[in-house]
Design a protein around this motif. Structure first.
Motif, PDB file in Angstrom:
ATOM      1  N   LEU A   1       0.922  -1.028   0.125  1.00  0.00           N
ATOM      2  CA  LEU A   1      -0.439   0.294  -0.007  1.00  0.00           C
ATOM      3  C   LEU A   1       0.904   1.451  -0.511  1.00  0.00           C
ATOM      4  CD1 LEU A   1      -2.817   0.861   0.307  1.00  0.00           C
ATOM      5  CD2 LEU A   1      -3.077   0.597   3.131  1.00  0.00           C
ATOM      6  N   ALA A   2       1.748   1.203   0.357  1.00  0.00           N
ATOM      7  CA  ALA A   2       2.683   2.515   0.964  1.00  0.00           C
ATOM      8  C   ALA A   2       3.259   2.784  -0.349  1.00  0.00           C
ATOM      9  CB  ALA A   2       3.689   2.680   1.756  1.00  0.00           C
ATOM     10  N   GLU A   3       3.841   1.811  -1.090  1.00  0.00           N
ATOM     11  CA  GLU A   3       4.624   1.568  -2.345  1.00  0.00           C
ATOM     12  C   GLU A   3       3.493   2.154  -3.785  1.00  0.00           C
ATOM     13  OE1 GLU A   3       6.562  -2.375  -2.980  1.00  0.00           O
ATOM     14  OE2 GLU A   3       7.207  -1.883  -1.858  1.00  0.00           O
ATOM     15  N   LEU A   4       2.359   1.734  -3.091  1.00  0.00           N
ATOM     16  CA  LEU A   4       1.545   2.131  -4.447  1.00  0.00           C
ATOM     17  C   LEU A   4       0.937   3.253  -4.032  1.00  0.00           C
ATOM     18  CD1 LEU A   4      -1.090  -1.254  -4.396  1.00  0.00           C
ATOM     19  CD2 LEU A   4       0.038  -0.327  -6.298  1.00  0.00           C
ATOM     20  N   CYS A   5       1.006   3.994  -2.750  1.00  0.00           N
ATOM     21  CA  CYS A   5       1.295   4.803  -3.386  1.00  0.00           C
ATOM     22  C   CYS A   5       2.083   6.356  -3.330  1.00  0.00           C
ATOM     23  CB  CYS A   5       0.377   5.870  -1.369  1.00  0.00           C
ATOM     24  SG  CYS A   5      -1.100   4.985  -1.041  1.00  0.00           S
ATOM     25  N   GLY A   6       3.132   5.703  -3.517  1.00  0.00           N
ATOM     26  CA  GLY A   6       5.039   6.110  -3.927  1.00  0.00           C
ATOM     27  C   GLY A   6       5.367   6.902  -3.227  1.00  0.00           C
ATOM     28  N   GLY A   7       4.889   6.555  -1.835  1.00  0.00           N
ATOM     29  CA  GLY A   7       5.819   7.277  -0.325  1.00  0.00           C
ATOM     30  C   GLY A   7       5.034   8.855  -0.396  1.00  0.00           C
ATOM     31  N   LEU A   8       3.578   9.369  -1.333  1.00  0.00           N
ATOM     32  CA  LEU A   8       3.161  10.631  -1.456  1.00  0.00           C
ATOM     33  C   LEU A   8       2.726  10.403  -0.591  1.00  0.00           C
ATOM     34  CD1 LEU A   8       3.718  13.231  -3.201  1.00  0.00           C
ATOM     35  CD2 LEU A   8       1.461  12.511  -3.394  1.00  0.00           C
ATOM     36  N   PRO A   9       3.160  11.432   1.456  1.00  0.00           N
ATOM     37  CA  PRO A   9       2.228  11.723   2.315  1.00  0.00           C
ATOM     38  C   PRO A   9       0.778  11.698   2.391  1.00  0.00           C
ATOM     39  CG  PRO A   9       4.089  12.648   2.473  1.00  0.00           C
ATOM     40  CD  PRO A   9       4.664  12.702   1.036  1.00  0.00           C
ATOM     41  N   LEU A  10       0.377  12.695   1.336  1.00  0.00           N
ATOM     42  CA  LEU A  10      -0.608  13.292   1.098  1.00  0.00           C
ATOM     43  C   LEU A  10      -1.741  11.980   0.552  1.00  0.00           C
ATOM     44  CD1 LEU A  10      -3.467  14.964   0.362  1.00  0.00           C
ATOM     45  CD2 LEU A  10      -2.610  15.507  -1.420  1.00  0.00           C
ATOM     46  N   ALA A  11      -0.888  11.448  -0.239  1.00  0.00           N
ATOM     47  CA  ALA A  11      -2.242   9.662  -0.366  1.00  0.00           C
ATOM     48  C   ALA A  11      -2.353   8.745   0.891  1.00  0.00           C
ATOM     49  CB  ALA A  11      -1.357   9.272  -1.772  1.00  0.00           C
ATOM     50  N   LEU A  12      -0.888   8.876   1.384  1.00  0.00           N
ATOM     51  CA  LEU A  12      -1.201   7.872   2.138  1.00  0.00           C
ATOM     52  C   LEU A  12      -1.717   8.197   3.799  1.00  0.00           C
ATOM     53  CD1 LEU A  12       2.991   7.754   2.973  1.00  0.00           C
ATOM     54  CD2 LEU A  12       1.763   5.768   2.669  1.00  0.00           C
ATOM     55  N   ARG A  13      -2.002   9.789   3.775  1.00  0.00           N
ATOM     56  CA  ARG A  13      -3.540  10.139   4.521  1.00  0.00           C
ATOM     57  C   ARG A  13      -4.347   9.844   3.863  1.00  0.00           C
ATOM     58  NH1 ARG A  13      -0.949  12.430   8.781  1.00  0.00           N
ATOM     59  NH2 ARG A  13       1.726  13.526   9.157  1.00  0.00           N
ATOM     60  N   ILE A  14      -4.565   9.436   2.843  1.00  0.00           N
ATOM     61  CA  ILE A  14      -6.562   9.132   2.318  1.00  0.00           C
ATOM     62  C   ILE A  14      -6.376   8.337   2.479  1.00  0.00           C
ATOM     63  CG2 ILE A  14      -7.802   9.463   0.270  1.00  0.00           C
ATOM     64  CD1 ILE A  14      -5.690  11.931  -0.573  1.00  0.00           C
ATOM     65  N   ALA A  15      -5.601   6.974   2.188  1.00  0.00           N
ATOM     66  CA  ALA A  15      -5.505   5.466   2.494  1.00  0.00           C
ATOM     67  C   ALA A  15      -5.869   5.374   3.426  1.00  0.00           C
ATOM     68  CB  ALA A  15      -4.073   5.351   1.726  1.00  0.00           C
ATOM     69  N   ALA A  16      -4.733   5.795   4.537  1.00  0.00           N
ATOM     70  CA  ALA A  16      -4.847   5.962   6.271  1.00  0.00           C
ATOM     71  C   ALA A  16      -5.818   6.404   6.854  1.00  0.00           C
ATOM     72  CB  ALA A  16      -4.541   6.162   6.708  1.00  0.00           C
ATOM     73  N   ALA A  17      -7.388   7.237   6.000  1.00  0.00           N
ATOM     74  CA  ALA A  17      -8.208   7.785   6.675  1.00  0.00           C
ATOM     75  C   ALA A  17      -9.763   6.218   6.041  1.00  0.00           C
ATOM     76  CB  ALA A  17      -8.670   9.007   6.260  1.00  0.00           C
ATOM     77  N   ARG A  18      -9.599   6.256   4.439  1.00  0.00           N
ATOM     78  CA  ARG A  18      -9.720   4.877   4.340  1.00  0.00           C
ATOM     79  C   ARG A  18     -10.201   3.732   5.288  1.00  0.00           C
ATOM     80  NH1 ARG A  18     -10.577   4.189  -2.010  1.00  0.00           N
ATOM     81  NH2 ARG A  18     -12.801   2.884  -0.971  1.00  0.00           N
ATOM     82  N   LEU A  19      -8.590   3.593   5.740  1.00  0.00           N
ATOM     83  CA  LEU A  19      -8.999   2.305   6.981  1.00  0.00           C
ATOM     84  C   LEU A  19      -9.243   2.843   8.208  1.00  0.00           C
ATOM     85  CD1 LEU A  19      -4.835   1.476   5.448  1.00  0.00           C
ATOM     86  CD2 LEU A  19      -6.918  -0.132   5.138  1.00  0.00           C
ATOM     87  N   ALA A  20      -9.146   3.746   8.496  1.00  0.00           N
ATOM     88  CA  ALA A  20      -9.417   4.384   9.928  1.00  0.00           C
ATOM     89  C   ALA A  20     -11.181   5.010   9.427  1.00  0.00           C
ATOM     90  CB  ALA A  20      -8.694   5.825  10.245  1.00  0.00           C
ATOM     91  N   ALA A  21     -11.813   4.897   8.306  1.00  0.00           N
ATOM     92  CA  ALA A  21     -12.749   5.126   8.665  1.00  0.00           C
ATOM     93  C   ALA A  21     -13.590   3.259   8.763  1.00  0.00           C
ATOM     94  CB  ALA A  21     -13.596   5.664   7.034  1.00  0.00           C
ATOM     95  N   ASN A  22     -13.286   2.260   8.105  1.00  0.00           N
ATOM     96  CA  ASN A  22     -13.514   1.131   8.278  1.00  0.00           C
ATOM     97  C   ASN A  22     -12.733   0.596   8.987  1.00  0.00           C
ATOM     98  OD1 ASN A  22     -15.216  -2.037   7.428  1.00  0.00           O
ATOM     99  ND2 ASN A  22     -15.529  -1.312   5.619  1.00  0.00           N
ATOM    100  N   PRO A  23     -12.334   0.084  10.467  1.00  0.00           N
ATOM    101  CA  PRO A  23     -11.841  -0.386  10.755  1.00  0.00           C
ATOM    102  C   PRO A  23     -11.716  -1.825  10.606  1.00  0.00           C
ATOM    103  CG  PRO A  23     -12.528   0.867  12.268  1.00  0.00           C
ATOM    104  CD  PRO A  23     -13.695   0.800  11.348  1.00  0.00           C
ATOM    105  N   GLY A  24     -12.886  -2.414   9.702  1.00  0.00           N
ATOM    106  CA  GLY A  24     -12.429  -4.533  10.004  1.00  0.00           C
ATOM    107  C   GLY A  24     -12.288  -3.934   8.124  1.00  0.00           C
ATOM    108  N   ARG A  25     -12.035  -3.171   7.513  1.00  0.00           N
ATOM    109  CA  ARG A  25     -11.465  -3.577   6.015  1.00  0.00           C
ATOM    110  C   ARG A  25     -10.199  -4.155   6.684  1.00  0.00           C
ATOM    111  NH1 ARG A  25     -11.351   0.982   1.340  1.00  0.00           N
ATOM    112  NH2 ARG A  25     -11.321  -1.201  -1.192  1.00  0.00           N
TER     113      ARG A  25
END
Length: 970
Positions: A495-519
């Motif tokens: 996931l980190a590599e797909l986001c290319g290490g870009l902090p904005l993309a990483l934070r969005i990905a993290a937010a999507r995981l946080a919004a659905n903890p069971g995912r």
């Protein structure tokens, strides 16, 4: 590797994790003599060179450490000629060290991976004490004092003595030891600060005197001792401590104590009652004096939650500040980088860290240089806001911009203020906001490089890159669901590599995981894997937190020709590209392409990691491809084909140009008359450097041509890599691209291409120790060439058949094919072709006992290869001459031939031929110089063969085992 220091790049564990302990797999210790433990048992590491190589990899886990950096670190400016070979050997030994008993490797075990342009140590960085220490120190930053003191104390126990004391590399010591020593001192001072907050001043008054004596110039330690004395009722001793430090600084450095210490001393003289009460201070790297001084104005935005990594960049800003404070008239620094890379987060974080050094306050303005909703903030508006903050009433603020700027400078003339200017558009927007005071600092962030600010205002710039994978995973954890990466480590890395290490993309990905903890993380990885949906998956309802929107703002500011070039760059299949490649892609000349690329670099839509070699972030590449589909509309297929054709034609012409410096071409392919400019290559070394740099691009270009169905281009481009493959021997790539080339030649129904592809596959299988498989391809190539009107192609296949048949012990058949090839080449007056037939005939004569005839054939082959300047095959023939000389008991001749073979192999860059020469020199040494000298050379050969995956490693290993057996018998 620069002497400015190696940064530790480790993954910080979740809050509830604990470091790996003894007895649980591998542990690596850098904070003292270098040690490797497995299951709690210390492992033998070998000589200082092996230890130095391991230390380099441990200092940058999960990151590629280039061969050049390893050589520079181990030897500096005068490496031995065999430096690359020696490092191959070191890596081979380290791989054995990291292979547990039984030879199986679990996911938790470290692994050294060959990754261009060097090696990568794949490891959980928590198993490295230096990274574990930094993780503990970082975690302690925002804890309550008692827990902070405990965690920092735990980190300090990891230091075991002088760092890397058993490694002789002076350069490694200079680059590493100061950083790690400073890390320890920072942790120690932070632990003492926490104890002061807890009111443990009496214990510290006992502990600190010895530390201050050991580190007499550390002002923070001295200040902590002064405070502990003062709170213990020993005011005279507190003042003596200050005067002793002042005298020492004056005598040794000619300076006075800094403002923090002077302020503390003055408050003690005034008997400031607040000094007697411990003050809760949020700890952080670099820290403050702990004196609790309140500063105004204080306009800095809040710290960015979950800020991770950036140790190198924070240290660079620290150095800028330290250097500027030593007499510079003013301080101006700019953090630049692409959209979403974390410029503001870094600037705000660092500004909070150093705010205590600007006692007159901090000003902040968002300049809206790249705001999609509002126009950029004018300098006049920004000045008005600053003047109001500084206490100037509205009716007193001048109307004229110049007068406003003059009043602003006057107010700051005698102050030390930190001014953060976020999201600047250009230098003109910034210049009126620069104060004239010598003690103030201006920190700017921008998506543009701001070269004008560097030239006219002396700005120091810090280009910001994306996060390495380890820090990216850490950000996913901090900004999303803590502990998720430990439950799905591989998916988190993907996931980190797909986001290319870009902090904005990483934070969005993290937010999507946080919004659905069971995912599961794996589900989001699957969603992002499809490039067509990746940017959509990285969008959320907040427009300010959209990756696509962030890129849009930068893109919309481009000139039309730059925007068109940017869209085309999404078509490039490789990760880096040159001006020549982009010129062919765009149908223009290299100079025009260079100007456009430099403009895109200024906008941080493209980077220039090396001079005239450019790169694009993976998400920007996806964005560029989306733009092509949406903006170029129905012309997309036609323009795409034209652009890709131009790019592939460039690779054909450039490969053909470069290969001719390595070996004479043995085919009819010639792209020298094509219209595309080729890189400036004038010798063998430059040709190898070009192939090395472009290799991944060339492989990707072959795949792209195959996907487009351009079958002739596929096999022709594959064939043009043959000379490079013969020198570097990347076995897996060789088999893969030649297999694809064969399929393409069959689809195109081009017999010449099929012959060459079959022959190339035969060569790789022959050289990698599979003569039966080689013979299968050689035989098909031979029967196909027999139906063609070109006798030279048939002769070539017969030379190949002779080589494979010889290896299979079918000597009469091998002799027949070689003699027929030799006759054909002589009829065609092809002296270079003769050489191959003569060399193979020599091998047949040698094995059948006709040593004089074999030597005669070899000498003729040697002469012809010298004429052709084919150094790679010349090295092979010289090695063969050495072998036959040994059998003829001509030891001195053998030593001379092997020595020359080694020199020639080094010139052409062939490690396999070098290894063969070392093996032969070992054979000579066993007869003349003794077993120790022989063992050294056989060891070197073994290391090179093993590193290259050559089956000839078994020959070297057998010699060493025989030597050990003979020693045992005596």
């Amino acid at each position: 590797m620069s002497e400015r220091g190696i940064e530790l790049r480790g993954v910080m564990p979740p809050e509830d994790s604990s470091p790996a302990g003894p007895g649980s797999g591998y542990e690596f210790r850098l904070l003292g003599p270098l040690e490797v433990l497995h299951g709690g048992e210390r492992q033998p590491l070998g000589n200082s060179g092996v230890r130095s190589a391991l230390a380099c990899l441990l200092l940058e886990p999960n990151q590629v450490v280039s061969m050049d950096r390893l050589i520079d670190t181990l030897w500096g400016e005068k490496p031995p000629r065999t430096a690359r070979t020696i490092i191959h050997g070191y890596i081979s030994r380290l791989r054995k060290l990291l292979t547990p008993e039984g030879g199986t490797r679990g996911e938790e075990n470290p692994e050294i991976v060959t990754r261009s342009p060097g090696y990568l140590l794949r490891i959980d960085s928590e198993r490295i004490d230096a990274h574990r220490a930094r993780s503990l120190i970082n975690r302690a930053g925002n804890m309550e004092p008692a827990e902070r003191s405990r965690v920092l104390g735990q980190a300090l126990t990891l230091w075991r003595g002088p760092i890397l004391a058993d490694i002789s590399s002076g350069r490694l010591h200079r680059m590493v030891v100061p950083n790690l020593d400073e890390l320890r001192m920072m942790a120690l001072e932070e632990r003492i600060a926490a104890d002061l907050e807890l009111g443990r001043h009496r214990q510290l008054a006992v502990e600190l005197p010895a530390l201050v004596e050991q580190y007499p110039l550390r002002e923070r330690l001295a200040g902590q001792l002064m405070l502990s004395y003062y709170r213990s009722g020993q005011r005279a001793r507190a003042q003596d401590c200050y005067h002793s430090l002042r005298e020492r600084l004056s005598d040794e450095l000619g300076i006075d104590p800094g403002p923090d210490l002077r302020s503390l001393y003055e408050r003690m003289l005034r008997d400031d009652e607040s000094l007697l009460t411990p003050v809760r201070v949020v700890s952080g790297e670099g820290g403050g004096s702990g004196t609790g001084v309140v500063t105004h104005p204080a306009e800095l935005p809040p710290r960015t939650a979950g800020f991770v990594g950036r140790k190198t960049e924070l240290s660079a800003l620290d150095r800028m500040l330290s250097e500027e404070e030593q007499g510079s008239p003013g301080m101006l620094a700019a953090v630049t980088g692409t959209a979403g890379v974390g410029k503001s987060a870094l600037a705000v974080t660092w500004a909070h860290r150093v705010a205590h050094r600007f006692p007159d306050g901090q000003l902040h303005a968002c300049l809206r240089g790249f705001d999609s909703e509002s126009p950029p903030l004018s300098p006049g508006e920004a000045l008005t806001g600053f003047l109001k903050t500084l206490g100037i009433a509205d009716d007193v603020i001048p109307i004229d911009l110049q007068e406003r700027a003059a009043l602003y400078r006057s107010l700051l003339a005698d102050r030390r203020v930190l001014i953060l200017l976020d999201d600047a558009r250009d230098a003109d927007q910034i210049r009126p906001l620069l104060p004239s005071s010598t003690g103030s600092l201006v920190l700017v962030t921008s998506r543009r490089r701001l070269d004008g600010l560097v030239v006219r205002s002396g700005a120091r710039t810090l280009p910001l890159e994306t996060l390495p994978t380890s820090a990216a995973v850490e950000l996913l954890d901090r900004a999303g669901v803590p502990g998720r990466s430990s439950s799905e480590p591989q998916a988190a890395r993907e996931l980190a590599e797909l986001c290319g290490g870009l902090p904005l993309a990483l934070r969005i990905a993290a937010a999507r995981l946080a919004a659905n903890p069971g995912r599961a993380v794996r589900e989001l990885v699957g969603e992002l894997t499809d490039e067509r949906e990746r940017l959509t998956a990285l969008d959320i309802d907040d427009a300010d937190a959209s990756v696509r929107r962030a890129f849009d703002i930068s893109y919309r500011n481009l000139h039309p020709s730059q925007a068109w070039t940017f869209r085309l760059l999404g078509l490039i299949p490789g990760h880096t590209f040159t001006t020549h490649a982009v010129a062919a892609l765009c149908g223009t000349d290299p100079e025009t392409a260079r100007r456009r690329l430099r403009a895109l670099t200024l906008a941080h839509l493209v980077s220039e990691p090396k001079q005239d070699r450019f790169a694009m972030h993976d998400l920007l590449r996806v964005y560029a491809r989306e733009l092509r589909a949406s903006e170029d509309g129905g012309q997309d297929a036609e323009t795409t084909n034209t652009a890709l054709r131009g790019l592939l034609e460039h690779y054909l012409a450039a490969s053909d140009h470069a290969r001719r410096f390595l070996r004479p071409p043995r085919d009819e392919l010639d792209f020298s008359g094509w219209k595309w400019a080729v890189p400036a290559i004038s010798g063998r070394e430059q040709a190898l450097e070009w192939f090395d740099a472009e290799w991944s691009n060339l492989v990707a270009a072959i795949d792209t041509a195959a996907d487009a169905g351009w079958n002739s281009v596929v096999w022709q481009l594959v064939r043009l890599q043959f000379n490079y493959l013969m020198v570097r021997c990347p076995w897996e790539d060789w088999v893969r691209i030649y297999s694809g080339g064969l399929e393409a030649a069959r689809r195109a129904d081009e017999s010449s291409g099929r012959v060459l592809m079959l022959a190339g596959l035969g060569v790789v299988y022959s050289r990698s120790g599979a003569p039966e498989e080689a013979l299968k391809y050689y035989a098909e190539s031979y029967h196909l060439a027999d139906s063609l009107p070109d006798p030279r192609k048939l002769a070539m296949t017969q030379v190949n058949m002779g080589s494979a048949l010889f290896r299979l012990g079918r000597y009469p058949d091998a002799r027949r094919h070689c003699e027929e090839a030799l006759r054909t080449y002589r009829e065609q007056k092809d002296r270079y072709g003769e050489a191959g037939a003569l060399n193979n005939l020599a091998q047949v004569e040698q094995v059948t006992g006709n040593l004089s005839a074999a030597f005669g054939y070899l000498r003729k082959a040697e002469k012809r290869y010298r004429e052709a300047d084919d150094l790679e095959i010349l090295a092979m023939v010289l090695n063969n001459c050495g072998e036959v000389s040994l059998e003829l008991d001509r030891i001195d001749n053998a030593r001379r031939y092997y020595g020359e073979a080694l020199d020639v192999a080094r010139q052409c860059g062939s490690t396999m031929r070098q290894a063969a020469a070392y093996m032969g020199l070992g054979d000579v040494a066993s007869l003349r110089e003794g077993p120790a000298a022989a063992r050294r050379r056989w060891d070197t050969a073994l290391s090179i063969f093993e590193a290259g995956g050559s089956p000839r490693a078994a020959e070297s290993r057998a010699r060493i085992e025989r030597l050990e057996s003979e020693r045992g018998e005596t």
